[in-house]
Design a protein around this motif. Structure first.
Motif, PDB file in Angstrom:
ATOM      1  N   MET A 133      38.555  24.541   9.498  1.00 25.85           N
ATOM      2  CA  MET A 133      40.105  24.166   9.950  1.00 25.85           C
ATOM      3  C   MET A 133      40.597  25.229  10.680  1.00 25.85           C
ATOM      4  O   MET A 133      41.678  25.133  11.609  1.00 25.85           O
ATOM      5  N   THR A 134      40.489  26.594  10.366  1.00 26.29           N
ATOM      6  CA  THR A 134      41.168  27.825  10.683  1.00 26.29           C
ATOM      7  C   THR A 134      41.136  28.318  12.018  1.00 26.29           C
ATOM      8  O   THR A 134      40.736  27.662  12.914  1.00 26.29           O
ATOM      9  N   ALA A 135      41.697  29.399  12.530  1.00 26.46           N
ATOM     10  CA  ALA A 135      41.522  30.728  12.168  1.00 26.46           C
ATOM     11  C   ALA A 135      42.190  31.218  10.970  1.00 26.46           C
ATOM     12  O   ALA A 135      43.307  31.132  11.064  1.00 26.46           O
ATOM     13  N   PRO A 141      40.300  21.131  17.643  1.00 24.84           N
ATOM     14  CA  PRO A 141      40.591  22.621  17.922  1.00 24.84           C
ATOM     15  C   PRO A 141      39.524  23.383  17.193  1.00 24.84           C
ATOM     16  O   PRO A 141      39.111  24.387  17.669  1.00 24.84           O
ATOM     17  N   HIS A 142      39.144  23.016  16.071  1.00 25.50           N
ATOM     18  CA  HIS A 142      37.687  23.701  15.218  1.00 25.50           C
ATOM     19  C   HIS A 142      36.639  22.754  14.959  1.00 25.50           C
ATOM     20  O   HIS A 142      37.249  21.565  14.547  1.00 25.50           O
ATOM     21  N   PRO A 143      35.440  23.219  14.715  1.00 30.32           N
ATOM     22  CA  PRO A 143      34.437  22.071  14.602  1.00 30.32           C
ATOM     23  C   PRO A 143      34.882  21.603  12.683  1.00 30.32           C
ATOM     24  O   PRO A 143      35.059  22.570  12.169  1.00 30.32           O
ATOM     25  N   ASP A 144      35.165  20.644  12.676  1.00 33.18           N
ATOM     26  CA  ASP A 144      35.377  19.843  11.573  1.00 33.18           C
ATOM     27  C   ASP A 144      36.744  19.161  11.864  1.00 33.18           C
ATOM     28  O   ASP A 144      36.953  18.181  10.902  1.00 33.18           O
ATOM     29  N   ASP A 145      37.496  19.455  12.744  1.00 29.37           N
ATOM     30  CA  ASP A 145      38.660  18.830  12.743  1.00 29.37           C
ATOM     31  C   ASP A 145      38.620  17.264  13.414  1.00 29.37           C
ATOM     32  O   ASP A 145      39.198  16.569  13.191  1.00 29.37           O
ATOM     33  N   GLU A 146      37.404  17.042  13.939  1.00 33.36           N
ATOM     34  CA  GLU A 146      37.314  15.775  14.449  1.00 33.36           C
ATOM     35  C   GLU A 146      37.136  14.783  13.358  1.00 33.36           C
ATOM     36  O   GLU A 146      37.264  13.651  13.283  1.00 33.36           O
ATOM     37  N   ASP A 151      46.424  27.104  16.465  1.00 28.70           N
ATOM     38  CA  ASP A 151      45.522  26.344  17.584  1.00 28.70           C
ATOM     39  C   ASP A 151      45.818  24.777  17.389  1.00 28.70           C
ATOM     40  O   ASP A 151      45.702  24.047  18.245  1.00 28.70           O
ATOM     41  N   HIS A 152      46.043  24.287  16.083  1.00 23.69           N
ATOM     42  CA  HIS A 152      46.226  22.738  16.071  1.00 23.69           C
ATOM     43  C   HIS A 152      47.523  22.475  16.939  1.00 23.69           C
ATOM     44  O   HIS A 152      47.572  21.477  17.685  1.00 23.69           O
ATOM     45  N   GLU A 153      48.554  23.363  16.948  1.00 22.21           N
ATOM     46  CA  GLU A 153      49.596  23.175  17.768  1.00 22.21           C
ATOM     47  C   GLU A 153      49.454  23.232  19.113  1.00 22.21           C
ATOM     48  O   GLU A 153      50.078  22.620  20.112  1.00 22.21           O
TER      49      GLU A 153
END
Ligand SMILES: [Zn+2]
Length: 253
Positions: A1-3, A46-51, A158-160
């Motif tokens: 989810m991060t950075a 945005p990050h691997p896992d957000d999909e 990053d999400h935003e």
């Protein structure tokens, strides 16, 4: 989810969300309404896992239409474990991509056949690449596409940034935009006026779709374990996961 997990531990618990009248009032929507026959679903992660966290259930519902799915991974998620000896960025870049592949296979996707682009933008720095990302997306999108990504006010940089870029690119191409909250489940309150409840629609997931989504999240091992080198707790702790594994997915139209 991060950075780097930008919020404190726990956040609004699932039990409070279950008493949210605003959430209960969100109108139902079907897969066919979200992604009409003949339309392509383009998922920006945005990050691997957000999909998986944003739309694992919707993807599971699209298994019969795998050719209509395109995935664009914006970063490699290498910023999830700052200062870690156990998870240096070089290891995360490779491991998190593998985790995404396993997760998509767990959902039921034929991964080698999936239309999947990896942009490799630096984790935590998407906003600095906004212009080129908007240009790339605008060129690739068709007016019949449904573009799904994290909500542009999700509370993570990053999400935003990806949400804002997606909104601009969708407008440029005349495509449909769907935004999905991820971190908002953590920081928002059950009837929070900052959530655009009038745009919120609820996609119910059946038992099979929920099982596939859960299995897919479990493939993201780097996000599920504490870091023994830094003492950091798992990025996706059990409280976060139970909020993200409700029997529906909430999308903002
Ligand atoms: Zn993320």
């Amino acid at each position: 989810m991060t950075a780097a997990q930008p919020f404190g531990v726990s956040g609004t618990p699932l039990s409070e969300w279950q008493n949210s009248t605003a959430l209960r009032g969100a109108l139902a929507v079907t897969v066919e309404e979200l992604v009409p026959a003949g339309a392509r679903l383009v998922v920006l992660a945005p990050h691997p896992d957000d999909e998986i966290l944003t739309c694992g259930g919707l993807l599971a519902a699209m298994l019969e239409r795998q050719d209509d799915v395109q995935l664009i991974s914006i970063t490699d998620g290498e910023g999830s474990h700052p200062g870690s000896v156990q998870w240096p960025t070089s290891r995360l870049r490779i491991a998190r991509q593998r985790e995404s592949e396993c997760a998509l296979a767990s959902l039921g996707f034929d991964v080698p056949r999936l239309s999947w682009q990896r942009l490799g933008i630096a984790d935590g720095q998407v906003a600095e690449h906004a212009e080129s990302l908007i240009a790339l997306l605008s060129e690739d999108l068709r007016s019949s596409d449904v573009l799904l990504t994290t909500w542009r006010h999700d509370g993570h940089c990053d999400h935003e940034a990806v949400g804002h870029c997606a909104a601009q690119a969708a407008a440029n191409a005349g495509a449909t935009l769907l935004e999905v909250p991820v971190w908002a489940w953590h920081w928002a309150e059950p009837n929070d006026p900052r959530i655009p409840w009038d745009r919120a629609r609820k996609l119910s997931l059946n038992d099979d779709q929920q099982m596939r989504k859960r299995r897919a999240i479990n493939a993201h091992l780097s996000q599920l374990q504490p870091d023994c080198s830094t003492g950091a707790p798992p990025v996706l702790d059990p409280i976060t996961l139970e909020r993200l594994l409700q029997p529906f997915e909430l999308v903002f139209l």
